[in-house]
Write a protein that holds these residues in place. Sequence first.
Motif, PDB file in Angstrom:
ATOM      1  N   SER A   1      -4.679   6.258  -6.573  1.00 24.86           N
ATOM      2  CA  SER A   1      -3.831   5.076  -6.412  1.00 24.86           C
ATOM      3  C   SER A   1      -3.802   4.613  -4.964  1.00 24.86           C
ATOM      4  O   SER A   1      -3.799   5.413  -4.035  1.00 24.86           O
ATOM      5  CB  SER A   1      -2.404   5.377  -6.885  1.00 24.86           C
ATOM      6  OG  SER A   1      -2.386   5.686  -8.262  1.00 24.86           O
ATOM      7  N   ARG A   2      -3.728   3.299  -4.801  1.00 25.92           N
ATOM      8  CA  ARG A   2      -3.667   2.703  -3.470  1.00 25.92           C
ATOM      9  C   ARG A   2      -2.386   1.891  -3.258  1.00 25.92           C
ATOM     10  O   ARG A   2      -1.994   1.647  -2.120  1.00 25.92           O
ATOM     11  CB  ARG A   2      -4.883   1.788  -3.250  1.00 25.92           C
ATOM     12  CG  ARG A   2      -6.208   2.549  -3.194  1.00 25.92           C
ATOM     13  CD  ARG A   2      -6.288   3.402  -1.946  1.00 25.92           C
ATOM     14  NE  ARG A   2      -7.501   4.197  -1.889  1.00 25.92           N
ATOM     15  CZ  ARG A   2      -7.602   5.447  -2.311  1.00 25.92           C
ATOM     16  NH1 ARG A   2      -6.529   6.053  -2.840  1.00 25.92           N
ATOM     17  NH2 ARG A   2      -8.732   6.109  -2.232  1.00 25.92           N
ATOM     18  N   THR A   3      -1.722   1.482  -4.341  1.00 22.66           N
ATOM     19  CA  THR A   3      -0.519   0.658  -4.221  1.00 22.66           C
ATOM     20  C   THR A   3       0.627   1.238  -5.044  1.00 22.66           C
ATOM     21  O   THR A   3       0.418   2.081  -5.928  1.00 22.66           O
ATOM     22  CB  THR A   3      -0.791  -0.779  -4.705  1.00 22.66           C
ATOM     23  OG1 THR A   3      -1.038  -0.759  -6.126  1.00 22.66           O
ATOM     24  CG2 THR A   3      -1.990  -1.393  -3.988  1.00 22.66           C
ATOM     25  N   TYR A   4       1.842   0.737  -4.778  1.00 23.40           N
ATOM     26  CA  TYR A   4       3.002   1.137  -5.567  1.00 23.40           C
ATOM     27  C   TYR A   4       2.838   0.735  -7.026  1.00 23.40           C
ATOM     28  O   TYR A   4       3.289   1.437  -7.925  1.00 23.40           O
ATOM     29  CB  TYR A   4       4.270   0.484  -5.003  1.00 23.40           C
ATOM     30  CG  TYR A   4       4.730   1.064  -3.689  1.00 23.40           C
ATOM     31  CD1 TYR A   4       5.181   2.374  -3.601  1.00 23.40           C
ATOM     32  CD2 TYR A   4       4.722   0.300  -2.532  1.00 23.40           C
ATOM     33  CE1 TYR A   4       5.612   2.907  -2.389  1.00 23.40           C
ATOM     34  CE2 TYR A   4       5.145   0.824  -1.313  1.00 23.40           C
ATOM     35  CZ  TYR A   4       5.587   2.133  -1.252  1.00 23.40           C
ATOM     36  OH  TYR A   4       6.006   2.656  -0.062  1.00 23.40           O
TER      37      TYR A   4
ATOM     38  N   ARG B   1       0.826  -1.189   0.000  1.00 24.82           N
ATOM     39  CA  ARG B   1       0.000   0.000   0.000  1.00 24.82           C
ATOM     40  C   ARG B   1       0.877   1.263   0.000  1.00 24.82           C
ATOM     41  O   ARG B   1       1.871   1.342   0.715  1.00 24.82           O
ATOM     42  CB  ARG B   1      -0.901   0.011   1.237  1.00 24.82           C
ATOM     43  CG  ARG B   1      -1.801  -1.193   1.382  1.00 24.82           C
ATOM     44  CD  ARG B   1      -2.985  -1.124   0.472  1.00 24.82           C
ATOM     45  NE  ARG B   1      -3.944  -0.119   0.914  1.00 24.82           N
ATOM     46  CZ  ARG B   1      -5.159   0.005   0.388  1.00 24.82           C
ATOM     47  NH1 ARG B   1      -5.539  -0.781  -0.609  1.00 24.82           N
ATOM     48  NH2 ARG B   1      -5.990   0.913   0.840  1.00 24.82           N
ATOM     49  N   ALA B   2       0.512   2.233  -0.802  1.00 28.75           N
ATOM     50  CA  ALA B   2       1.245   3.503  -0.863  1.00 28.75           C
ATOM     51  C   ALA B   2       0.725   4.458   0.218  1.00 28.75           C
ATOM     52  O   ALA B   2      -0.458   4.437   0.559  1.00 28.75           O
ATOM     53  CB  ALA B   2       1.079   4.130  -2.237  1.00 28.75           C
ATOM     54  N   SER B   3       1.617   5.277   0.736  1.00 32.48           N
ATOM     55  CA  SER B   3       1.234   6.256   1.760  1.00 32.48           C
ATOM     56  C   SER B   3       0.907   7.599   1.104  1.00 32.48           C
ATOM     57  O   SER B   3       1.163   7.808  -0.090  1.00 32.48           O
ATOM     58  CB  SER B   3       2.376   6.443   2.757  1.00 32.48           C
ATOM     59  OG  SER B   3       3.478   7.068   2.110  1.00 32.48           O
ATOM     60  N   ASP B   4       0.375   8.523   1.895  1.00 34.48           N
ATOM     61  CA  ASP B   4       0.119   9.871   1.391  1.00 34.48           C
ATOM     62  C   ASP B   4       1.422  10.534   0.944  1.00 34.48           C
ATOM     63  O   ASP B   4       1.453  11.256  -0.053  1.00 34.48           O
ATOM     64  CB  ASP B   4      -0.544  10.734   2.474  1.00 34.48           C
ATOM     65  CG  ASP B   4      -1.985  10.325   2.733  1.00 34.48           C
ATOM     66  OD1 ASP B   4      -2.577   9.647   1.871  1.00 34.48           O
ATOM     67  OD2 ASP B   4      -2.514  10.670   3.811  1.00 34.48           O
ATOM     68  N   ALA B   5       2.505  10.264   1.680  1.00 39.35           N
ATOM     69  CA  ALA B   5       3.805  10.847   1.317  1.00 39.35           C
ATOM     70  C   ALA B   5       4.283  10.305  -0.024  1.00 39.35           C
ATOM     71  O   ALA B   5       4.855  11.036  -0.839  1.00 39.35           O
ATOM     72  CB  ALA B   5       4.833  10.547   2.407  1.00 39.35           C
TER      73      ALA B   5
ATOM     74  N   LEU C   1      -2.428  13.296 -12.486  1.00 35.41           N
ATOM     75  CA  LEU C   1      -2.583  13.732 -11.098  1.00 35.41           C
ATOM     76  C   LEU C   1      -3.824  13.090 -10.476  1.00 35.41           C
ATOM     77  O   LEU C   1      -3.801  12.659  -9.311  1.00 35.41           O
ATOM     78  CB  LEU C   1      -2.682  15.252 -11.033  1.00 35.41           C
ATOM     79  CG  LEU C   1      -2.557  15.857  -9.634  1.00 35.41           C
ATOM     80  CD1 LEU C   1      -1.162  15.603  -9.063  1.00 35.41           C
ATOM     81  CD2 LEU C   1      -2.828  17.356  -9.670  1.00 35.41           C
ATOM     82  N   ASP C   2      -4.905  13.003 -11.243  1.00 33.75           N
ATOM     83  CA  ASP C   2      -6.105  12.335 -10.730  1.00 33.75           C
ATOM     84  C   ASP C   2      -5.799  10.880 -10.408  1.00 33.75           C
ATOM     85  O   ASP C   2      -6.250  10.338  -9.387  1.00 33.75           O
ATOM     86  CB  ASP C   2      -7.239  12.402 -11.760  1.00 33.75           C
ATOM     87  CG  ASP C   2      -7.848  13.795 -11.857  1.00 33.75           C
ATOM     88  OD1 ASP C   2      -7.647  14.578 -10.912  1.00 33.75           O
ATOM     89  OD2 ASP C   2      -8.516  14.079 -12.865  1.00 33.75           O
TER      90      ASP C   2
END
Length: 223
Positions: A46-49, A9-13, A40-41
């Motif tokens: 996105s939720r994952t790398y 899972r990707a973070s906000d950062a 950008l949208d």
Amino acid sequence: MSEELPELRASDADREKVAERLRDAMAEGRLDMDEFGERLDAVYRSRTYAELEPLTRDLPATGTGAPAARPGADPGGENWPARIGGTGDARWGIGVLSGFQHTGRWTVPARFKAIAFWGGGQLDLREARFESRETVIDCWTVMGGVNIVVPPGVQVEVRGIGIMGGFGRPAGDDTPDPDAPRVVVRGFAFWGGVGTERKPTRAQRRLEKERRRDEGEGHKELG
């Protein structure tokens, strides 16, 4: 083990780093406005790398090129096209016998409602992103107040009605930047007020501080 990494899972950062690379790419002319908006949208969806990685696959690594400035642009000015787009972080601010604030880096929605009843609110847009080219802020205050801070270049239109209260406009004659968003402040104030003021961003304050320092050093050399 490596096959499992793309599903992390990707973070906000992580998303913000990718968004920053896209902004740089657009400033350099590698992406047009439509491509930038689409990517950008996708970043913020996105939720994952695995979903993030393709969005910058065809772009050079960070630091291989410097963003290009518009001819004649003020080096201390804002890259407004890169700050417009995305999804608003919050659409309400309510202060009832209390207060609320939105400051720093946040995304201003196209429509924001601010309510202050025996309380107050602070909306600082200087470091914010904007969901749309036009932002409407509806303010309703009863024996309370809301203060809105905008950076130089942003056009502000005030349409509010005050009864034993009022709506204030930014002081000074500021020339709007044609690329900057427009902010419309409207609503109703009863025994309360809604104020708008214009202040420089952190980057502009830093440039001004450096300019004064350079001028001071120049005077010392002449002396």
